[in-house]
Design a protein around this motif. Structure first.
Motif, PDB file in Angstrom:
ATOM      1  N   ALA A 146       0.827  -1.213   0.000  1.00 17.27           N
ATOM      2  CA  ALA A 146       0.000   0.000   0.000  1.00 17.27           C
ATOM      3  C   ALA A 146       0.860   1.262   0.000  1.00 17.27           C
ATOM      4  O   ALA A 146       0.400   2.347  -0.389  1.00 17.27           O
ATOM      5  CB  ALA A 146      -0.935   0.014   1.202  1.00 17.27           C
TER       6      ALA A 146
ATOM      7  N   PHE B  59       0.351   5.344  -1.570  1.00 19.93           N
ATOM      8  CA  PHE B  59       0.292   6.550  -0.752  1.00 19.93           C
ATOM      9  C   PHE B  59       1.515   7.450  -0.888  1.00 19.93           C
ATOM     10  O   PHE B  59       1.441   8.640  -0.616  1.00 19.93           O
ATOM     11  CB  PHE B  59      -0.001   6.179   0.714  1.00 19.93           C
ATOM     12  CG  PHE B  59      -1.446   5.854   0.915  1.00 19.93           C
ATOM     13  CD1 PHE B  59      -2.356   6.859   1.195  1.00 19.93           C
ATOM     14  CD2 PHE B  59      -1.918   4.556   0.750  1.00 19.93           C
ATOM     15  CE1 PHE B  59      -3.702   6.571   1.340  1.00 19.93           C
ATOM     16  CE2 PHE B  59      -3.263   4.270   0.887  1.00 19.93           C
ATOM     17  CZ  PHE B  59      -4.155   5.270   1.177  1.00 19.93           C
TER      18      PHE B  59
ATOM     19  N   VAL C 231      -7.368   9.422   5.913  1.00 21.27           N
ATOM     20  CA  VAL C 231      -7.707   8.633   4.720  1.00 21.27           C
ATOM     21  C   VAL C 231      -6.907   7.331   4.713  1.00 21.27           C
ATOM     22  O   VAL C 231      -7.450   6.239   4.455  1.00 21.27           O
ATOM     23  CB  VAL C 231      -7.412   9.436   3.428  1.00 21.27           C
ATOM     24  CG1 VAL C 231      -7.604   8.569   2.192  1.00 21.27           C
ATOM     25  CG2 VAL C 231      -8.298  10.677   3.356  1.00 21.27           C
TER      26      VAL C 231
ATOM     27  N   TRP D 114      -8.071   4.867   7.395  1.00 23.10           N
ATOM     28  CA  TRP D 114      -9.351   4.281   7.004  1.00 23.10           C
ATOM     29  C   TRP D 114      -9.136   3.249   5.879  1.00 23.10           C
ATOM     30  O   TRP D 114      -9.717   2.169   5.894  1.00 23.10           O
ATOM     31  CB  TRP D 114     -10.283   5.408   6.549  1.00 23.10           C
ATOM     32  CG  TRP D 114     -11.513   4.926   5.845  1.00 23.10           C
ATOM     33  CD1 TRP D 114     -12.648   4.438   6.407  1.00 23.10           C
ATOM     34  CD2 TRP D 114     -11.721   4.898   4.435  1.00 23.10           C
ATOM     35  NE1 TRP D 114     -13.545   4.091   5.449  1.00 23.10           N
ATOM     36  CE2 TRP D 114     -13.012   4.360   4.219  1.00 23.10           C
ATOM     37  CE3 TRP D 114     -10.936   5.281   3.324  1.00 23.10           C
ATOM     38  CZ2 TRP D 114     -13.545   4.195   2.943  1.00 23.10           C
ATOM     39  CZ3 TRP D 114     -11.461   5.115   2.061  1.00 23.10           C
ATOM     40  CH2 TRP D 114     -12.748   4.580   1.881  1.00 23.10           C
ATOM     41  N   SER D 115      -8.250   3.600   4.929  1.00 21.34           N
ATOM     42  CA  SER D 115      -8.076   2.737   3.759  1.00 21.34           C
ATOM     43  C   SER D 115      -7.246   1.497   4.082  1.00 21.34           C
ATOM     44  O   SER D 115      -7.564   0.398   3.648  1.00 21.34           O
ATOM     45  CB  SER D 115      -7.415   3.551   2.639  1.00 21.34           C
ATOM     46  OG  SER D 115      -6.893   2.700   1.660  1.00 21.34           O
ATOM     47  N   VAL D 116      -6.168   1.670   4.854  1.00 17.97           N
ATOM     48  CA  VAL D 116      -5.253   0.563   5.119  1.00 17.97           C
ATOM     49  C   VAL D 116      -5.597  -0.130   6.431  1.00 17.97           C
ATOM     50  O   VAL D 116      -5.263  -1.301   6.643  1.00 17.97           O
ATOM     51  CB  VAL D 116      -3.788   1.069   5.132  1.00 17.97           C
ATOM     52  CG1 VAL D 116      -2.799  -0.062   5.347  1.00 17.97           C
ATOM     53  CG2 VAL D 116      -3.473   1.793   3.836  1.00 17.97           C
TER      54      VAL D 116
END
Lengths: 453, 453
Positions: B317, B321, B379, B382-384
């Protein structure tokens, strides 16, 4: 002595006189300067010293203080005046040209500007009020309503006598000739007056159908006419062709500087009125929306990358090389965007030539895509040791540079067709697009050719 | 009728007359235009039609053709003249103002310009030669050497008589007064001549010690004096204070437009003289070096990413990012860079105020870093689904926006101190720096905190 050195010397002595509190001497130094130099000195002083020097000046020589405020960066001028009482300002503003006064009053805090205008109306100084009724950035807003106009039946001798009786002759470059209903019918240059006998009627020597602009014309278009036709001033007429005012070349220079500054700042995602003297808080607040948009679009680009996480997981070198495709696309797009936006501002890019410009950008984009695609592919092959990896990079580069060429030409064209500012197609939007599509093309192709990588 | 519509109508009829081969009518239409409108029409025509229309015009009305060539975009003007024989050009150039002629001759192919100058010298038209001896972009290069100067003992009546006898009175705005050795001692405005009795000596009404500039002064500084002091013209003197020429406000407008255009294009990594009408091949060749530099620096950034390949391999990830950190840094840097470079060009940013500007940018960078770091961290979390991942992003964002603020302020300051063009600190260099340091900060921190990710 070069101007910069002269200003620096004045700056030093102002600081010194402020430190020792020698107000009379300070005032003496300030009043001796040309308003433009004084504006430069005030602009260069640190904020506290600037406010204090301006206060000293306005209390003793209001006229000079106002002229300096009109010459300085507009935001800064309004900031300095914003500290002063309304009745003082209402008394001093009529000493400025109405257009300079209007520009400053317009930038004062709303409450203050309302009471200043109110007080000025009581003194019958409603020139400024009239200007403010025209839309911002129109010829009507920046014109000087005190225009020197004479009837066509007057003789040259009569015109010279009228000129001698006029109180505001400094900025008269042309005599405008009007009919009985104040409609513009001709123009005579001052030079011409010197060269003909005194009894000649103006009608006989005037240039008929002079170039003019209308109150609602955008200031940039009016300025371009003065610049292109090499004029010293352009008359401004209303819907009935009646003479309403004049825009002189010194104001045209300001418009040209302002519009170029705006385009540059807008392209970069900065508010059109930010300058180096804007306070950090205001600058932060005004840049915020653009960075917020950029964050949103960067998250979008990151999500594209995340979609291909499985591919990156298999060939981790993709993470490094995808940034090359995005970066090349972004920079090529900014090159194209800047040439297009500037060409529009200079009036070089019309609807017809836009399509030729698009053709040019596509050719350039394709040539660069192929060239840098091949070079980049070589680097990737050498670094990763796989020719297919290089091939994927080359193909993605060509696609992304073509996208950059199309987007950076078409987006400003569409914005202009929609009557929006083409410079709003700023770096932020364009680089997002090339990021998103660059990642998508590279990682998408990589996923497709994954068995070979 | 608005100018754009008028030009479009002329454009259409030119195209139509060319199609049916009606040369006499075509010539008639072309000659009726103002040179500035004619330049616009020529600029808007497709290349083949443009060359053909210009050839028709120059063969029948050389003076009009030259004036149009002087008004059009300089590169395009030189391109049109580049097709013509040297003896024709040598005969026609003296019809232009020497400064316009010099600017065009300078852009002709080298061989052609040499033979044109040679032929002109034989005709004793050496004004142009003199201008070309001054460095490019200096006041001496763009001045008009035909300056209207009179001795201080002359009376106003004598001055008016001299003016009436002068062949080139159109661009005379001020009378410059000189002593016996041609040293500049005063200035009288034309307006003033109208307002005093004929027997008054110039000495009695002249403004002493007029504002002047020197032949070696940069054209941008000379233009700024005219703009700031609201002048119509500025006299140019040599090292002995002898009057050498004059720069009029119409040329000042051109300088201001050119310099703003150059700054914009340079910031974007485009050659300063590219315009929308530059041919694709020339545009490609001139943009190439910047894109090559960008490729090299993008490879550098990619190598930074490659160094952290092991980290990305563990937490894939990160690849998504890291692009957010780089993108935010790049855009914040372009905002700062543009404000700084423009402030320098407008003369608002002096050495003293530069340090205040740096302080402002650091404060803004820190505020944005913290704000967008926290939002981005949210963000990412929340995403990872890992708060440490968000923390790493926030920290990297703060570091990168601080780097952006420092670099985008200091690099142009250093360039200016080295007497290089601050606009050369272009988007290409700055965004590389924020890419490299953004990747390094984010992936470096991620490697350090790897056990928690």
């Amino acid at each position: 002595m070069p101007r910069r050195r002269r200003v620096d010397i004045v700056l030093d002595s102002v600081k010194r006189l402020q430190r020792i509190g020698a107000t009379a001497n300070l005032l003496n130094v300030l009043r001796k300067q040309h308003p433009a130099d004084l504006a430069q000195v005030l602009g260069d002083l640190p904020p506290v010293e600037r406010r204090s020097a301006f206060a000293t000046l306005i209390e003793h020589d209001g006229g000079m203080a106002m002229r300096a405020a009109a010459e300085i960066d507009r935001e800064l001028g309004a900031e300095l005046l914003g500290d002063r009482p309304a009745d003082e300002l209402a008394r001093l503003f009529p000493q400025l040209q109405p257009d300079d006064a209007a520009a400053l009053i317009d930038r004062l805090p709303e409450e203050l500007s309302a009471s200043v205008l109110d007080l000025m109306r009581q003194r019958e100084a409603d020139d400024v009020q009239q200007l403010l009724e025209h839309d911002e950035r129109t010829a009507g807003r920046i014109m000087n309503p005190e225009v020197f106009a004479l009837p066509e039946s007057l003789s040259v001798g009569g015109a010279i006598a009228a000129l001698q009786g006029s109180r505001n002759v400094e900025m008269v470059f042309y005599l405008y000739v009007v009919d009985e209903e104040n409609r513009l019918v001709g123009v005579v240059s001052l030079r011409r007056l010197l060269l003909v006998p005194a009894e000649t009627p103006l009608r006989a020597i005037m240039t008929k159908e002079p170039i003019r602009t209308r109150v609602e014309t955008h200031q940039e278009d009016a300025a371009r006419e003065v610049a292109d036709y090499n004029l010293l001033a352009i008359p401004v007429v209303d819907a009935d062709d009646k003479l309403a005012g004049v825009i002189t070349v010194d104001d045209v220079i300001d418009v040209i500087k302002d519009e170029a500054t705006e385009d540059m700042l807008r392209l970069a995602g900065v508010a059109a009125d930010e300058s180096v003297s804007t306070s950090p808080f205001v600058a932060w607040r005004k840049r915020l929306p653009w960075l917020a948009i950029n964050l949103a679009t960067a998250v979008l680009a990151a999500m594209v990358v995340q979609r291909f996480q499985a591919t990156i997981d298999r060939v981790v070198a993709l993470a490094a090389f995808m940034t090359i495709v995005a970066s090349m696309g972004g920079n090529a797009a900014i090159q194209t965007l800047t040439v297009i936006v500037r060409g529009m501002a200079l009036g070089e890019l019309t609807w017809g030539s836009s399509w030729r410009a698009l053709g040019k950008e596509v050719v350039v984009g394709l040539a660069n895509g192929v060239l840098f695609g091949v070079v980049g592919a070589g680097v990737a092959w050498w670094s990763v040791g796989n020719p297919y990896f290089g091939g994927v990079l080359a193909l993605a580069m060509v696609i992304n540079l073509l996208v950059a060429a199309f987007a950076a030409t078409l987006i400003p064209m569409v914005l202009r067709a929609l009557r929006a500012d083409p410079a709003l197609a700023s770096a932020v939007f364009i680089t997002t697009l090339t990021d998103v599509l660059g990642f998508f093309a590279f990682l998408g192709l990589a996923t497709f050719f994954l068995p070979f990588l």
